[in-house]
Write a protein that holds these residues in place. Structure first.
Motif, PDB file in Angstrom:
ATOM      1  N   LEU A  49      20.762  -0.255  56.882  1.00  0.00           N
ATOM      2  CA  LEU A  49      21.604  -1.455  56.817  1.00  0.00           C
ATOM      3  C   LEU A  49      22.850  -1.383  57.686  1.00  0.00           C
ATOM      4  CD1 LEU A  49      21.362  -2.307  53.002  1.00  0.00           C
ATOM      5  CD2 LEU A  49      19.816  -2.916  54.879  1.00  0.00           C
ATOM      6  N   LEU A  50      22.866  -0.501  58.686  1.00  0.00           N
ATOM      7  CA  LEU A  50      23.903  -0.611  59.711  1.00  0.00           C
ATOM      8  C   LEU A  50      23.740  -1.935  60.444  1.00  0.00           C
ATOM      9  CD1 LEU A  50      24.047   2.991  61.217  1.00  0.00           C
ATOM     10  CD2 LEU A  50      25.825   1.839  59.900  1.00  0.00           C
ATOM     11  N   VAL A  51      22.497  -2.381  60.528  1.00  0.00           N
ATOM     12  CA  VAL A  51      22.161  -3.741  60.949  1.00  0.00           C
ATOM     13  C   VAL A  51      21.426  -4.384  59.784  1.00  0.00           C
ATOM     14  CG1 VAL A  51      20.742  -5.146  62.493  1.00  0.00           C
ATOM     15  CG2 VAL A  51      22.029  -3.212  63.410  1.00  0.00           C
ATOM     16  N   LYS A  52      21.873  -5.544  59.366  1.00  0.00           N
ATOM     17  CA  LYS A  52      21.224  -6.231  58.246  1.00  0.00           C
ATOM     18  C   LYS A  52      20.180  -7.205  58.776  1.00  0.00           C
ATOM     19  CE  LYS A  52      22.058  -9.303  54.337  1.00  0.00           C
ATOM     20  NZ  LYS A  52      23.049 -10.124  53.610  1.00  0.00           N
ATOM     21  N   PRO A  53      18.908  -6.994  58.490  1.00  0.00           N
ATOM     22  CA  PRO A  53      17.867  -7.925  58.946  1.00  0.00           C
ATOM     23  C   PRO A  53      18.090  -9.340  58.402  1.00  0.00           C
ATOM     24  CG  PRO A  53      16.888  -5.868  58.219  1.00  0.00           C
ATOM     25  CD  PRO A  53      18.331  -5.830  57.803  1.00  0.00           C
ATOM     26  N   ASP A  54      17.569 -10.313  59.126  1.00  0.00           N
ATOM     27  CA  ASP A  54      17.652 -11.703  58.684  1.00  0.00           C
ATOM     28  C   ASP A  54      16.532 -12.049  57.707  1.00  0.00           C
ATOM     29  OD1 ASP A  54      19.793 -12.165  60.499  1.00  0.00           O
ATOM     30  OD2 ASP A  54      18.350 -12.444  62.127  1.00  0.00           O
ATOM     31  N   PHE A  55      15.431 -11.316  57.815  1.00  0.00           N
ATOM     32  CA  PHE A  55      14.234 -11.655  57.031  1.00  0.00           C
ATOM     33  C   PHE A  55      13.384 -10.403  56.889  1.00  0.00           C
ATOM     34  CE2 PHE A  55       9.885 -13.186  56.489  1.00  0.00           C
ATOM     35  CZ  PHE A  55      10.049 -14.213  55.568  1.00  0.00           C
ATOM     36  N   GLY A  56      12.607 -10.355  55.811  1.00  0.00           N
ATOM     37  CA  GLY A  56      11.692  -9.242  55.606  1.00  0.00           C
ATOM     38  C   GLY A  56      12.044  -8.439  54.374  1.00  0.00           C
ATOM     39  N   ILE A  57      11.311  -7.363  54.186  1.00  0.00           N
ATOM     40  CA  ILE A  57      11.438  -6.538  52.986  1.00  0.00           C
ATOM     41  C   ILE A  57      11.475  -5.060  53.374  1.00  0.00           C
ATOM     42  CG2 ILE A  57      10.274  -5.800  50.857  1.00  0.00           C
ATOM     43  CD1 ILE A  57       9.061  -8.624  50.700  1.00  0.00           C
ATOM     44  N   ILE A  58      12.371  -4.323  52.735  1.00  0.00           N
ATOM     45  CA  ILE A  58      12.375  -2.860  52.793  1.00  0.00           C
ATOM     46  C   ILE A  58      12.067  -2.335  51.400  1.00  0.00           C
ATOM     47  CG2 ILE A  58      13.773  -0.779  53.059  1.00  0.00           C
ATOM     48  CD1 ILE A  58      15.269  -2.071  55.295  1.00  0.00           C
ATOM     49  N   GLU A  59      11.094  -1.430  51.312  1.00  0.00           N
ATOM     50  CA  GLU A  59      10.769  -0.771  50.051  1.00  0.00           C
ATOM     51  C   GLU A  59      10.907   0.728  50.227  1.00  0.00           C
ATOM     52  OE1 GLU A  59       7.342  -2.122  47.700  1.00  0.00           O
ATOM     53  OE2 GLU A  59       7.002  -3.602  49.278  1.00  0.00           O
ATOM     54  N   PHE A  60      11.605   1.340  49.277  1.00  0.00           N
ATOM     55  CA  PHE A  60      11.794   2.789  49.326  1.00  0.00           C
ATOM     56  C   PHE A  60      11.567   3.304  47.913  1.00  0.00           C
ATOM     57  CE2 PHE A  60      14.356   5.954  52.048  1.00  0.00           C
ATOM     58  CZ  PHE A  60      13.632   7.005  51.549  1.00  0.00           C
ATOM     59  N   ASP A  61      10.376   3.839  47.653  1.00  0.00           N
ATOM     60  CA  ASP A  61       9.979   4.241  46.305  1.00  0.00           C
ATOM     61  C   ASP A  61      10.119   3.027  45.374  1.00  0.00           C
ATOM     62  OD1 ASP A  61       9.475   6.786  47.287  1.00  0.00           O
ATOM     63  OD2 ASP A  61      11.503   7.471  46.878  1.00  0.00           O
ATOM     64  N   ASP A  62      10.979   3.120  44.360  1.00  0.00           N
ATOM     65  CA  ASP A  62      11.107   2.006  43.418  1.00  0.00           C
ATOM     66  C   ASP A  62      12.211   1.022  43.810  1.00  0.00           C
ATOM     67  OD1 ASP A  62      13.179   3.744  43.008  1.00  0.00           O
ATOM     68  OD2 ASP A  62      13.074   3.726  40.826  1.00  0.00           O
ATOM     69  N   LEU A  63      12.810   1.226  44.977  1.00  0.00           N
ATOM     70  CA  LEU A  63      13.872   0.344  45.463  1.00  0.00           C
ATOM     71  C   LEU A  63      13.285  -0.690  46.413  1.00  0.00           C
ATOM     72  CD1 LEU A  63      16.983  -0.152  45.664  1.00  0.00           C
ATOM     73  CD2 LEU A  63      16.954   1.395  47.626  1.00  0.00           C
ATOM     74  N   LYS A  64      13.674  -1.961  46.228  1.00  0.00           N
ATOM     75  CA  LYS A  64      13.147  -3.024  47.074  1.00  0.00           C
ATOM     76  C   LYS A  64      14.269  -3.988  47.438  1.00  0.00           C
ATOM     77  CE  LYS A  64       9.592  -6.667  47.189  1.00  0.00           C
ATOM     78  NZ  LYS A  64       8.443  -7.271  46.453  1.00  0.00           N
ATOM     79  N   ILE A  65      14.407  -4.276  48.738  1.00  0.00           N
ATOM     80  CA  ILE A  65      15.367  -5.265  49.208  1.00  0.00           C
ATOM     81  C   ILE A  65      14.614  -6.350  49.964  1.00  0.00           C
ATOM     82  CG2 ILE A  65      17.342  -5.728  50.692  1.00  0.00           C
ATOM     83  CD1 ILE A  65      18.345  -2.935  50.167  1.00  0.00           C
ATOM     84  N   ASN A  66      14.749  -7.571  49.492  1.00  0.00           N
ATOM     85  CA  ASN A  66      14.186  -8.736  50.169  1.00  0.00           C
ATOM     86  C   ASN A  66      15.348  -9.463  50.836  1.00  0.00           C
ATOM     87  OD1 ASN A  66      13.124 -11.237  50.930  1.00  0.00           O
ATOM     88  ND2 ASN A  66      11.721 -11.317  49.185  1.00  0.00           N
ATOM     89  N   PHE A  67      15.341  -9.506  52.168  1.00  0.00           N
ATOM     90  CA  PHE A  67      16.485 -10.050  52.887  1.00  0.00           C
ATOM     91  C   PHE A  67      16.559 -11.575  52.831  1.00  0.00           C
ATOM     92  CE2 PHE A  67      15.847  -5.821  54.672  1.00  0.00           C
ATOM     93  CZ  PHE A  67      17.123  -5.306  54.494  1.00  0.00           C
ATOM     94  N   SER A  68      15.581 -12.200  52.223  1.00  0.00           N
ATOM     95  CA  SER A  68      15.633 -13.638  51.982  1.00  0.00           C
ATOM     96  C   SER A  68      16.381 -13.961  50.698  1.00  0.00           C
ATOM     97  CB  SER A  68      14.212 -14.214  51.909  1.00  0.00           C
ATOM     98  OG  SER A  68      13.530 -14.019  53.123  1.00  0.00           O
ATOM     99  N   GLU A  69      16.742 -12.917  49.948  1.00  0.00           N
ATOM    100  CA  GLU A  69      17.404 -13.094  48.659  1.00  0.00           C
ATOM    101  C   GLU A  69      18.705 -12.282  48.633  1.00  0.00           C
ATOM    102  OE1 GLU A  69      14.546 -11.621  45.931  1.00  0.00           O
ATOM    103  OE2 GLU A  69      13.095 -13.233  46.286  1.00  0.00           O
ATOM    104  N   PRO A  70      19.668 -12.676  47.827  1.00  0.00           N
ATOM    105  CA  PRO A  70      20.908 -11.893  47.702  1.00  0.00           C
ATOM    106  C   PRO A  70      20.620 -10.517  47.094  1.00  0.00           C
ATOM    107  CG  PRO A  70      21.164 -14.098  46.762  1.00  0.00           C
ATOM    108  CD  PRO A  70      19.698 -13.909  47.008  1.00  0.00           C
ATOM    109  N   PHE A  71      21.384  -9.525  47.501  1.00  0.00           N
ATOM    110  CA  PHE A  71      21.300  -8.214  46.866  1.00  0.00           C
ATOM    111  C   PHE A  71      22.694  -7.622  46.788  1.00  0.00           C
ATOM    112  CE2 PHE A  71      20.441  -7.661  51.381  1.00  0.00           C
ATOM    113  CZ  PHE A  71      21.242  -6.594  51.745  1.00  0.00           C
ATOM    114  N   THR A  72      22.891  -6.749  45.829  1.00  0.00           N
ATOM    115  CA  THR A  72      24.221  -6.223  45.534  1.00  0.00           C
ATOM    116  C   THR A  72      24.575  -5.044  46.433  1.00  0.00           C
ATOM    117  OG1 THR A  72      23.409  -4.653  43.896  1.00  0.00           O
ATOM    118  CG2 THR A  72      23.920  -6.892  43.128  1.00  0.00           C
TER     119      THR A  72
END
Length: 245
Positions: A49-72
């Motif tokens: 996340l040094l660069v924040k994607p505009d769209f897409g998903i990153i999954e790392f084990d049980d962690l998931k970030i969907n860049f189409s949705e807000p995340f903390t």
């Protein structure tokens, strides 16, 4: 295991990443290659996340970030805690000793006991043959030595994956060899690594997987044996233009 799906990123009107999906295997070395300006570094920096994607998903084990949705911020920091970045220029703190550079994050970010952090730092320095410089300052070391220290600093936080952005591009050939040999040892030891590089010899020696990026798209995604024996005219053209010596 680290996975990405349909990662897109634009800077202004320029679309740099055009929907890249892949898996970065655990305890393996993935090398990202491609012509300059293809989006390699943007992709690598998206992984922590040094660069924040505009769209897409990153999954790392049980962690998931969907860049189409807000995340903390908590979720973002949880992702960053799993990786550690090594840059083209080593970016050591000039006012701190080598030992302090390595122990800064473990002590003040991860709250590791100072005695434990120092012990681990000396072990890392011994492994790369630089423990005698523990009390020296970065300006007293060569570029190759400083880059090896920056890799030790990345390892000190015990990341699941090390991300390396052309870590030898600012070095002369002799210093480059020293750093690449260190990275090959890490690869042999099963350290999960993702590295952007133009050094095809390193890719031949250490890569388990190669991702070829061009114009923001993944034009090849497979093993190094498949990459270097591919029938793809574009990959052949790319390899022909890069020395393997």
């Amino acid at each position: 295991m680290l996975k990405i799906k349909d990662i897109k990123k634009s800077f202004g009107k320029k679309e740099v990443l055009k929907g890249i999906s892949t898996i970065f295997p655990e305890k393996k070395t993935t090398v990202i290659v491609g012509p300059s300006g293809s989006g390699k570094t943007t992709l690598l920096r998206s992984l922590d996340l040094l660069v924040k994607p505009d769209f897409g998903i990153i999954e790392f084990d049980d962690l998931k970030i969907n860049f189409s949705e807000p995340f903390t911020n908590k979720t973002a920091n949880a992702l960053r805690d799993k990786t550690s970045m090594v840059f083209q220029n080593w970016n050591l703190f000039p006012n701190l000793t080598i030992l302090q550079n390595i122990t800064e994050a473990p002590i003040y970010v991860q709250k590791v006991n100072k005695t434990t952090a120092n012990k681990q730092a000396h072990e890392l320095l011994t492994e790369v043959g630089l423990d005698e410089y523990a009390d020296a300052y970065p300006s007293e070391l060569s570029g190759g030595q400083q880059q090896r220290i920056s890799i030790c600093r990345a390892l000190a936080v015990k990341p699941e994956y090390i991300l390396l952005d052309e870590p030898t591009s600012a070095l002369d050939p002799e210093m480059e060899t020293q750093v690449l040999e260190m990275l090959e040892r890490l690869s042999d030891q099963g350290q999960s690594m993702i590295m952007v590089t133009h050094n095809m010899q390193f890719a031949k020696n250490a890569a388990d997987k190669i991702l070829f990026i061009e114009n923001g798209k993944a034009d090849f995604d497979g093993t190094k044996d498949e990459f270097f024996s591919t029938s793809s005219p574009r990959v052949k053209e790319f390899l022909h233009g890069i020395s393997l010596n």
